[in-house]
Motif scaffolding. Sequence first.
Motif, PDB file in Angstrom:
ATOM      1  N   ALA A  63      47.393 121.337  98.874  1.00 34.52           N
ATOM      2  CA  ALA A  63      45.957 121.355  98.563  1.00 34.52           C
ATOM      3  C   ALA A  63      45.270 120.392  99.519  1.00 34.52           C
ATOM      4  O   ALA A  63      45.213 119.182  99.306  1.00 34.52           O
ATOM      5  N   ALA A  64      44.742 120.954 100.585  1.00 37.19           N
ATOM      6  CA  ALA A  64      44.266 120.149 101.712  1.00 37.19           C
ATOM      7  C   ALA A  64      43.162 119.184 101.315  1.00 37.19           C
ATOM      8  O   ALA A  64      42.962 118.162 101.974  1.00 37.19           O
ATOM      9  N   LYS A  65      42.436 119.488 100.249  1.00 38.27           N
ATOM     10  CA  LYS A  65      41.329 118.621  99.844  1.00 38.27           C
ATOM     11  C   LYS A  65      41.771 117.180  99.602  1.00 38.27           C
ATOM     12  O   LYS A  65      40.973 116.266  99.694  1.00 38.27           O
ATOM     13  N   ALA A  66      43.047 116.985  99.324  1.00 37.36           N
ATOM     14  CA  ALA A  66      43.518 115.621  99.062  1.00 37.36           C
ATOM     15  C   ALA A  66      43.408 114.748 100.305  1.00 37.36           C
ATOM     16  O   ALA A  66      43.114 113.551 100.206  1.00 37.36           O
ATOM     17  N   ASN A  67      43.643 115.339 101.458  1.00 39.52           N
ATOM     18  CA  ASN A  67      43.584 114.572 102.712  1.00 39.52           C
ATOM     19  C   ASN A  67      43.666 115.558 103.868  1.00 39.52           C
ATOM     20  O   ASN A  67      44.709 116.168 104.094  1.00 39.52           O
ATOM     21  N   THR A  68      42.579 115.707 104.583  1.00 36.89           N
ATOM     22  CA  THR A  68      42.550 116.731 105.641  1.00 36.89           C
ATOM     23  C   THR A  68      42.682 116.142 107.033  1.00 36.89           C
ATOM     24  O   THR A  68      42.347 116.812 108.010  1.00 36.89           O
ATOM     25  N   ASN A  69      43.152 114.924 107.141  1.00 35.84           N
ATOM     26  CA  ASN A  69      43.391 114.454 108.515  1.00 35.84           C
ATOM     27  C   ASN A  69      44.366 115.436 109.178  1.00 35.84           C
ATOM     28  O   ASN A  69      45.382 115.831 108.580  1.00 35.84           O
ATOM     29  N   ILE A  70      44.065 115.802 110.395  1.00 35.49           N
ATOM     30  CA  ILE A  70      44.828 116.866 111.060  1.00 35.49           C
ATOM     31  C   ILE A  70      46.304 116.483 111.232  1.00 35.49           C
ATOM     32  O   ILE A  70      47.190 117.339 111.219  1.00 35.49           O
ATOM     33  N   ASN A  71      46.565 115.188 111.331  1.00 39.27           N
ATOM     34  CA  ASN A  71      47.968 114.741 111.441  1.00 39.27           C
ATOM     35  C   ASN A  71      48.720 114.930 110.133  1.00 39.27           C
ATOM     36  O   ASN A  71      49.902 115.274 110.128  1.00 39.27           O
ATOM     37  N   ILE A  72      48.031 114.720 109.022  1.00 36.26           N
ATOM     38  CA  ILE A  72      48.662 114.920 107.712  1.00 36.26           C
ATOM     39  C   ILE A  72      48.932 116.419 107.523  1.00 36.26           C
ATOM     40  O   ILE A  72      50.014 116.827 107.076  1.00 36.26           O
ATOM     41  N   LEU A  73      47.956 117.227 107.904  1.00 28.36           N
ATOM     42  CA  LEU A  73      48.147 118.684 107.815  1.00 28.36           C
ATOM     43  C   LEU A  73      49.348 119.099 108.662  1.00 28.36           C
ATOM     44  O   LEU A  73      50.170 119.929 108.251  1.00 28.36           O
ATOM     45  N   ASN A  74      49.445 118.499 109.823  1.00 28.89           N
ATOM     46  CA  ASN A  74      50.509 118.846 110.756  1.00 28.89           C
ATOM     47  C   ASN A  74      51.891 118.430 110.229  1.00 28.89           C
ATOM     48  O   ASN A  74      52.866 119.180 110.329  1.00 28.89           O
ATOM     49  N   ILE A  75      51.955 117.232 109.654  1.00 21.51           N
ATOM     50  CA  ILE A  75      53.227 116.744 109.099  1.00 21.51           C
ATOM     51  C   ILE A  75      53.712 117.719 108.022  1.00 21.51           C
ATOM     52  O   ILE A  75      54.876 118.119 107.982  1.00 21.51           O
ATOM     53  N   LEU A  76      52.801 118.126 107.159  1.00 21.44           N
ATOM     54  CA  LEU A  76      53.208 119.017 106.063  1.00 21.44           C
ATOM     55  C   LEU A  76      53.539 120.419 106.576  1.00 21.44           C
ATOM     56  O   LEU A  76      54.422 121.091 106.048  1.00 21.44           O
ATOM     57  N   ARG A  77      52.852 120.834 107.629  1.00 18.06           N
ATOM     58  CA  ARG A  77      53.201 122.135 108.231  1.00 18.06           C
ATOM     59  C   ARG A  77      54.618 122.102 108.779  1.00 18.06           C
ATOM     60  O   ARG A  77      55.414 123.023 108.566  1.00 18.06           O
ATOM     61  N   GLU A  78      54.953 120.997 109.443  1.00 15.98           N
ATOM     62  CA  GLU A  78      56.317 120.875 109.985  1.00 15.98           C
ATOM     63  C   GLU A  78      57.362 120.924 108.878  1.00 15.98           C
ATOM     64  O   GLU A  78      58.477 121.381 109.088  1.00 15.98           O
ATOM     65  N   GLU A  79      57.001 120.425 107.694  1.00 15.34           N
ATOM     66  CA  GLU A  79      57.954 120.437 106.582  1.00 15.34           C
ATOM     67  C   GLU A  79      58.086 121.822 105.950  1.00 15.34           C
ATOM     68  O   GLU A  79      58.977 122.060 105.148  1.00 15.34           O
ATOM     69  N   GLY A  80      57.115 122.701 106.238  1.00 13.50           N
ATOM     70  CA  GLY A  80      57.191 124.050 105.668  1.00 13.50           C
ATOM     71  C   GLY A  80      56.122 124.351 104.642  1.00 13.50           C
ATOM     72  O   GLY A  80      56.177 125.376 103.953  1.00 13.50           O
ATOM     73  N   ALA A  81      55.122 123.469 104.530  1.00 15.13           N
ATOM     74  CA  ALA A  81      54.037 123.733 103.588  1.00 15.13           C
ATOM     75  C   ALA A  81      53.127 124.830 104.120  1.00 15.13           C
ATOM     76  O   ALA A  81      53.031 125.032 105.333  1.00 15.13           O
ATOM     77  N   GLU A  82      52.461 125.523 103.185  1.00 13.91           N
ATOM     78  CA  GLU A  82      51.341 126.380 103.543  1.00 13.91           C
ATOM     79  C   GLU A  82      50.099 125.693 102.978  1.00 13.91           C
ATOM     80  O   GLU A  82      50.189 124.548 102.553  1.00 13.91           O
ATOM     81  N   ILE A  83      48.953 126.358 102.979  1.00 14.19           N
ATOM     82  CA  ILE A  83      47.717 125.636 102.650  1.00 14.19           C
ATOM     83  C   ILE A  83      46.928 126.296 101.524  1.00 14.19           C
ATOM     84  O   ILE A  83      46.752 127.520 101.495  1.00 14.19           O
ATOM     85  N   ASP A  84      46.469 125.447 100.617  1.00  8.12           N
ATOM     86  CA  ASP A  84      45.420 125.829  99.663  1.00  8.12           C
ATOM     87  C   ASP A  84      44.135 125.215 100.195  1.00  8.12           C
ATOM     88  O   ASP A  84      44.005 123.990 100.252  1.00  8.12           O
TER      89      ASP A  84
END
Length: 422
Positions: A63-84
């Motif tokens: 749930a990106a609303k928690a923190n949308t810094n692009i680096n945080i998004l990227n870290i979670l993408r690398e782990e296999g997350a998708e996005i709400d």
Amino acid sequence: MVLSWPYENVDDRLFIDGVSSMDIARRYGTPVYVYSENLIRKQFKKLNEKVRKYYPKTRLLYAAKANTNINILNILREEGAEIDAVSPGEVFLSLAAGYKPSQILFTGTSVSYNELIYLLDSKVRINVDSHSQLERILDIEVPELISIRINPEFGAGHHEHAITAGPNVKFGIWDQDSVDVYNRALKAGVKNFGIQMHIGSGIFDVGSYLKASTRLLEIAKKIHDKTGISFDFIDLGGGIGVPYKLEDDQINLDDFMERLFGHIKNKLNEYNLGSPEIWFEPGRFFVAEAGIILTRVTTVKMTPYKTWVGVDAGFNTLIRPALYGSYHEIITASKLGGKLKKYDVYGPLCESGDVFAHDRDIPEVSEGSLLAIMNSGAYGYSMSSQYNSRPRASEVVVKDGKDYLIRERENFEDLLKGQIMI
Ligand code: LLP
């Protein structure tokens, strides 16, 4: 003072994953948000492992609303997350962080026509919140997939504002309209379907999910029976709680997921719903504990009633205490072992509500001390503002003893940005 990794007491000073909080404050100024990359990764892995243990066909959407810094998004993408994502802006940022459109589920409420055009052009998946939203979507284009957000008539959460289902809540489509909405999409040519709920935030008891998912699956069965639709996925939303007090326990994820998936598997069988994917959308669980705010004490003042500790962060930096009365642990990062004293910790904004803690025992401070406001990785920066014309703070990531600036501190010029003098 019990600190757990990545937070450590080194010679009475707070370190985060091997980096001194004092160094960070000196180098980048205060207030500053600091995130531990390794803890974010660890939180994702932990939840992913547990959900897959009980139901292999599970997806975790951040749930990106928690923190949308692009680096945080990227870290979670690398782990296999998708996005709400809940706004076109979050879709934009997620695409910029490298998520594929098919990995993004948009769940909006009160969505405008122009926003729908952007979303359909972007090819993200859309989770519909009203009949009229569906009509507007179909008017623009018939997507391959539609998901519907159901209000399962029961919500839960840490505060009234964080309960997102039930009679007094704006979100979702109710049971009585659900068959019509799916039928409408089916007739228009939509091929694939999902069904979603999100009952609230900061939930610790599995009972709330059991109750709400029971209702969701009953509704799913009715839709399946009346329309013949099979669901590709059932999305149970986010909301998994994290402890905000140092002495509080973590959720027992094994127990939680075993009971939840046991229940869901039974209902899927009983209702002949096949074996759809099960999705979750946690925000806070991945990032809350991995972030802190470092803030400098500017003022210590005594009144006949209290000792007030003024810091340079305010509810412009972290609004949760002022908005929800949320508890955030506060520690003296520059002298962890100091003698405990009772303080009221306040920020620099001209509002009496700009207070982080009342009558709180905190290791002794003086002007110039550095404090850490814990559990600020979720809904900290993302809910920050320039209120009182205070530029937003910077963000830093730490990892394996190194620190990286990931967002510059705003300056006065940023306060003028976009303003037009007439
Ligand atoms: N999915 C949807 C559709 C949501 O609206 C939310 C949160 C989430 C997932 C993630 O919830 P989480 O797992 O982070 O609890 N700003 C508040 C919480 C309200 C969030 C609203 N929606 C806070 O600071 O506690």
